[in-house]
Scaffold this active site. Structure first.
Site, PDB file in Angstrom:
ATOM      1  N   LYS A  49       0.843  -1.201   0.000  1.00  0.00           N
ATOM      2  CA  LYS A  49       0.000   0.000   0.000  1.00  0.00           C
ATOM      3  C   LYS A  49       0.875   1.246   0.000  1.00  0.00           C
ATOM      4  O   LYS A  49       1.459   1.604   1.011  1.00  0.00           O
ATOM      5  CB  LYS A  49      -0.922   0.035   1.224  1.00  0.00           C
ATOM      6  CG  LYS A  49      -2.047   1.035   1.007  1.00  0.00           C
ATOM      7  CD  LYS A  49      -2.523   1.741   2.264  1.00  0.00           C
ATOM      8  CE  LYS A  49      -1.860   3.052   2.570  1.00  0.00           C
ATOM      9  NZ  LYS A  49      -1.965   4.137   1.595  1.00  0.00           N
ATOM     10  N   GLU A  53       9.909   2.021  10.541  1.00  0.00           N
ATOM     11  CA  GLU A  53      10.920   3.078  10.467  1.00  0.00           C
ATOM     12  C   GLU A  53      10.192   4.407  10.457  1.00  0.00           C
ATOM     13  O   GLU A  53       9.342   4.637   9.597  1.00  0.00           O
ATOM     14  CB  GLU A  53      11.750   2.945   9.188  1.00  0.00           C
ATOM     15  CG  GLU A  53      12.792   1.855   9.230  1.00  0.00           C
ATOM     16  CD  GLU A  53      13.816   2.055  10.319  1.00  0.00           C
ATOM     17  OE1 GLU A  53      14.301   1.049  10.841  1.00  0.00           O
ATOM     18  OE2 GLU A  53      14.133   3.229  10.678  1.00  0.00           O
ATOM     19  N   CYS A  67      13.805  11.127   5.759  1.00  0.00           N
ATOM     20  CA  CYS A  67      13.947  10.738   7.167  1.00  0.00           C
ATOM     21  C   CYS A  67      15.384  10.969   7.629  1.00  0.00           C
ATOM     22  O   CYS A  67      15.628  11.237   8.797  1.00  0.00           O
ATOM     23  CB  CYS A  67      13.546   9.292   7.362  1.00  0.00           C
ATOM     24  SG  CYS A  67      14.360   8.188   6.227  1.00  0.00           S
ATOM     25  N   GLU A  90      10.582  16.798  14.512  1.00  0.00           N
ATOM     26  CA  GLU A  90      10.864  16.671  13.087  1.00  0.00           C
ATOM     27  C   GLU A  90       9.975  17.626  12.295  1.00  0.00           C
ATOM     28  O   GLU A  90       8.790  17.743  12.568  1.00  0.00           O
ATOM     29  CB  GLU A  90      10.559  15.235  12.642  1.00  0.00           C
ATOM     30  CG  GLU A  90      10.883  14.979  11.189  1.00  0.00           C
ATOM     31  CD  GLU A  90      10.566  13.555  10.774  1.00  0.00           C
ATOM     32  OE1 GLU A  90       9.436  13.108  11.038  1.00  0.00           O
ATOM     33  OE2 GLU A  90      11.440  12.903  10.192  1.00  0.00           O
TER      34      GLU A  90
HETATM   35  P1  NDP Z   1       2.313   8.552   7.403  1.00  0.00           P
HETATM   36  O1  NDP Z   1       2.592   7.827   8.664  1.00  0.00           O
HETATM   37  O2  NDP Z   1       1.234   9.561   7.391  1.00  0.00           O
HETATM   38  O3  NDP Z   1       1.936   7.521   6.252  1.00  0.00           O
HETATM   39  C1  NDP Z   1       2.763   6.417   5.942  1.00  0.00           C
HETATM   40  C2  NDP Z   1       1.903   5.336   5.307  1.00  0.00           C
HETATM   41  O4  NDP Z   1       0.985   4.832   6.287  1.00  0.00           O
HETATM   42  C3  NDP Z   1       1.041   5.823   4.148  1.00  0.00           C
HETATM   43  O5  NDP Z   1       0.933   4.812   3.180  1.00  0.00           O
HETATM   44  C4  NDP Z   1      -0.313   6.058   4.837  1.00  0.00           C
HETATM   45  O6  NDP Z   1      -1.405   6.017   3.954  1.00  0.00           O
HETATM   46  C5  NDP Z   1      -0.342   4.881   5.778  1.00  0.00           C
HETATM   47  N1  NDP Z   1      -1.289   5.039   6.885  1.00  0.00           N
HETATM   48  C6  NDP Z   1      -1.877   6.173   7.343  1.00  0.00           C
HETATM   49  N2  NDP Z   1      -2.721   5.891   8.364  1.00  0.00           N
HETATM   50  C7  NDP Z   1      -2.659   4.552   8.550  1.00  0.00           C
HETATM   51  C8  NDP Z   1      -3.290   3.659   9.451  1.00  0.00           C
HETATM   52  N3  NDP Z   1      -4.157   4.101  10.378  1.00  0.00           N
HETATM   53  N4  NDP Z   1      -2.983   2.340   9.379  1.00  0.00           N
HETATM   54  C9  NDP Z   1      -2.103   1.882   8.465  1.00  0.00           C
HETATM   55  N5  NDP Z   1      -1.485   2.691   7.576  1.00  0.00           N
HETATM   56  C10 NDP Z   1      -1.747   4.004   7.626  1.00  0.00           C
HETATM   57  O7  NDP Z   1       3.705   9.159   6.930  1.00  0.00           O
HETATM   58  P2  NDP Z   1       4.023  10.034   5.654  1.00  0.00           P
HETATM   59  O8  NDP Z   1       3.623   9.350   4.386  1.00  0.00           O
HETATM   60  O9  NDP Z   1       3.480  11.388   5.915  1.00  0.00           O
HETATM   61  O10 NDP Z   1       5.632  10.040   5.645  1.00  0.00           O
HETATM   62  C11 NDP Z   1       6.363  10.959   6.353  1.00  0.00           C
HETATM   63  C12 NDP Z   1       6.961  10.338   7.593  1.00  0.00           C
HETATM   64  O11 NDP Z   1       7.686   9.161   7.248  1.00  0.00           O
HETATM   65  C13 NDP Z   1       7.961  11.235   8.265  1.00  0.00           C
HETATM   66  O12 NDP Z   1       7.660  11.336   9.641  1.00  0.00           O
HETATM   67  C14 NDP Z   1       9.312  10.534   8.100  1.00  0.00           C
HETATM   68  O13 NDP Z   1      10.200  10.722   9.117  1.00  0.00           O
HETATM   69  C15 NDP Z   1       8.927   9.120   7.954  1.00  0.00           C
HETATM   70  N6  NDP Z   1       9.920   8.391   7.152  1.00  0.00           N
HETATM   71  C16 NDP Z   1      10.822   7.592   7.801  1.00  0.00           C
HETATM   72  C17 NDP Z   1      11.804   6.913   7.115  1.00  0.00           C
HETATM   73  C18 NDP Z   1      12.764   6.024   7.834  1.00  0.00           C
HETATM   74  O14 NDP Z   1      13.362   5.163   7.190  1.00  0.00           O
HETATM   75  N7  NDP Z   1      12.937   6.182   9.133  1.00  0.00           N
HETATM   76  C19 NDP Z   1      11.921   7.043   5.656  1.00  0.00           C
HETATM   77  C20 NDP Z   1      10.927   7.886   5.071  1.00  0.00           C
HETATM   78  C21 NDP Z   1       9.944   8.534   5.817  1.00  0.00           C
HETATM   79  P3  NDP Z   1      -2.009   7.381   3.337  1.00  0.00           P
HETATM   80  O15 NDP Z   1      -0.963   7.948   2.477  1.00  0.00           O
HETATM   81  O16 NDP Z   1      -3.185   6.920   2.591  1.00  0.00           O
HETATM   82  O17 NDP Z   1      -2.345   8.271   4.506  1.00  0.00           O
END
Ligand code: NDP
Length: 498
Positions: free
Chosen positions: A180, A255, A289, A390
């Site tokens: 997803k 992560e 990230c 962040e």
């Molecule tokens: P989100 O947590 O908002 O979303 C991540 C994924 O989770 C998306 O596919 C989202 O879907 C999905 N999601 C949202 N709500 C739920 C739920 N209730 N249950 C299951 N899945 C869900 O993060 P972002 O996409 O905004 O990414 C940014 C964040 O990711 C930053 O905080 C960053 O630090 C972190 N990040 C960390 C990395 C690492 O390796 N440590 C690398 C890259 C990013 P939808 O898009 O439909 O909301």
């Protein structure tokens, strides 16, 4: 393989077919650099679609798990070859859907290709170990076996590399998967899935589903047939998901956020440090990230370093990543732009001094996108929001440290522990940082960003739980170890095994 445009509708990949969602609802994918550009429409799937995807993954699992590892790896290898011949198209798709500049997008695509190349070979190397048994004439060994169908949930900021770094190890390990992608950036995931299908991946081994995380993500997390969940995203969602999955005994790697420091000591190479900080802070618009979000600097070099950073930040050309010469793209959407501007306002309110940037850009080619200027603050006090939280945007905080000891303390003084960097030529200090920094990845005399296919990637503290990603560890997450004793005496046991 094409970049979707305008009214074109894409479908979910379930059981080898591109299927319309049961909801019959779709959302547009917009270019954040110019929201007049619509890049097709993607399913806003619901619970029934998520269940159908898990059904397909569960059905395909026994046969895929029984497929020899090298054969599984060859499918990944063929997908690698297909995608390698389309690097520019992938980079353009990435640039248009996520906003990072074309050269960075191409770098991300190449990194994804390295991961595919690496994992295609891992099909040959799924190894357990043999160890001597306490008993005579007994062979004892471990076997790696796929855990079952898995869910892969990815964020928007690396829309090609992250889906690859979850999908390739899962599939090569013998798992089937439901992937997803983030709702904002579904295109690269679709192109990846198309390549895997073209490469001969059997139906149902990879299923791709778009739709709100709250609707489909939670169904995946709660389905008892999903045995492992690999998540990258925010702390808010990741920790919640971890708790839910743990309650039913499913395995999770999550992560999440970072607040990554670059420590610059008095003896550092100033030019090298300034360049590395600029790249780490404003590359990918700070939406990484591993982005550099803090500089912790000692007094002997502080003012010269600050000047060098600010001078460079002011010169960065911001705009549409497809335009030649543009060095920094937009925030991914209105919501992220708002987060950036709110963090800037909070830093001002907390008494930090703004040295450049700090506003939305709306002139010229920035008119129709979500652009924030590269922003640098100094006098950022420990304990304030900019020092601890962040932002995920182009906002850099400079913090002063009395000496190397205080710099180490400040570097560690956050809840996150993803990556850090130190610029120094003093190997005693460098080794102290190697030993004492509370991070999953440490860079010496280079930016905080980056990762390589063959090296484990991930953080500690509030950043990460579960197995590291990429490398051998990334595939191990998708397997469990079975310990086997094979007694070839044919006689009754007389030894003590507890
Ligand atoms: P989100 O947590 O908002 O979303 C991540 C994924 O989770 C998306 O596919 C989202 O879907 C999905 N999601 C949202 N709500 C739920 C739920 N209730 N249950 C299951 N899945 C869900 O993060 P972002 O996409 O905004 O990414 C940014 C964040 O990711 C930053 O905080 C960053 O630090 C972190 N990040 C960390 C990395 C690492 O390796 N440590 C690398 C890259 C990013 P939808 O898009 O439909 O909301």
């Amino acid at each position: 393989m094409q970049i979707p445009r305008g009214d074109e509708r894409r479908q979910n990949l379930i059981g080898g077919e591109w299927r319309a969602p049961a909801t019959d609802k779709y959302d547009p994918c917009l270019n954040p650099a110019d929201t007049r550009e619509v890049l097709g429409h993607f399913p806003r799937s619901g619970a029934a679609d998520a269940k159908a995807a898990v059904d397909a993954a569960a059905k395909a699992f026994p046969d895929w798990a029984a497929t020899p590892g090298p054969e599984r790896g060859r499918v990944i290898g063929r997908a690698h070859a297909i995608l390698k011949s389309r690097v520019d198209l992938l980079a353009e798709a990435l640039c248009r859907e996520e906003g990072k500049v074309f050269s960075e997008a191409k770098g991300e695509v190449l990194k994804g290709l390295n991961l595919l190349e690496f994992y295609s070979g891992e099909g040959f190397r799924q190894h357990g170990k043999t160890l001597p048994s306490e008993s005579r004439s007994t062979l004892s060994f471990t076997l790696r076996q796929p855990v079952g169908p898995v869910a892969l949930i990815t964020p928007w900021n690396f829309p090609f590399a992250i889906p690859v770094w979850k999908t390739a190890p899962a599939l090569v390990a013998g798992c089937t998967a439901v992937l997803k992608p983030a709702s904002l950036t579904p295109i690269c995931t679709h192109l990846l899935a198309e390549a895997l299908v073209e490469a001969g991946l059997p139906p149902g081994v990879l299923n791709v589903l778009t739709g709100p995380g709250s609707a489909v993500g939670e169904v995946l997390v709660d389905d008892p047939r999903i045995r492992a969940i690999s998540f990258t995203g925010s702390n808010e969602i990741g920790t919640r998901l971890y708790q839910r999955a743990a309650a039913r005994g499913a395995r999770v790697t999550a992560e999440m956020g970072g607040k990554n420091p670059v420590v610059v000591l008095d003896d550092a190479d100033l030019e090298l440090a300034a360049e590395g900080i600029l790249q780490g802070a404003f590359g990918s618009t700070g939406q990484r990230c591993t982005a550099t979000s803090r500089v912790v600097v000692t007094p002997g070099i502080a003012s010269r370093l600050t000047e060098a950073i600010v001078e460079r930040a002011r010169q960065l050309r911001v705009g549409n990543g497809m335009t030649q010469g543009v060095q920094m793209g937009p925030a991914v959407d209105q919501g992220q732009l708002k987060t950036d501007l709110e963090a800037i306002a909070a830093a001002r309110a907390d008494g930090a001094r703004i040295l450049c940037g700090g506003e939305r850009l709306q002139a010229g080619e920035c008119e129709h996108g979500f652009f924030c200027s590269p922003t640098v603050f100094d006098k950022v006090e420990p304990g304030t929001r900019l020092a601890r939280e962040e932002v995920f945007g182009p906002v850099l905080a400079i913090q002063a440290a009395r000496d190397a000891d205080e710099a180490l303390h400040l570097a560690n003084d956050v809840q996150f522990g993803l990556t850090a960097s130190i610029y120094s030529r003093d190997y005693f200090q460098i080794m102290r940082f190697v030993e004492k920094t509370e991070v999953g990845m440490l860079h010496v005399n280079q930016p905080t960003v980056g990762g390589e296919a063959q090296l484990p990637f991930g953080g500690i503290k509030a950043t990460g739980v579960g197995e590291k990603e990429m490398a051998e560890e990334g595939a191990n997450f998708f397997t469990h170890l079975k310990t086997v004793w094979l007694d070839y005496t044919g006689a009754k046991r007389t030894t003590n095994i507890y």
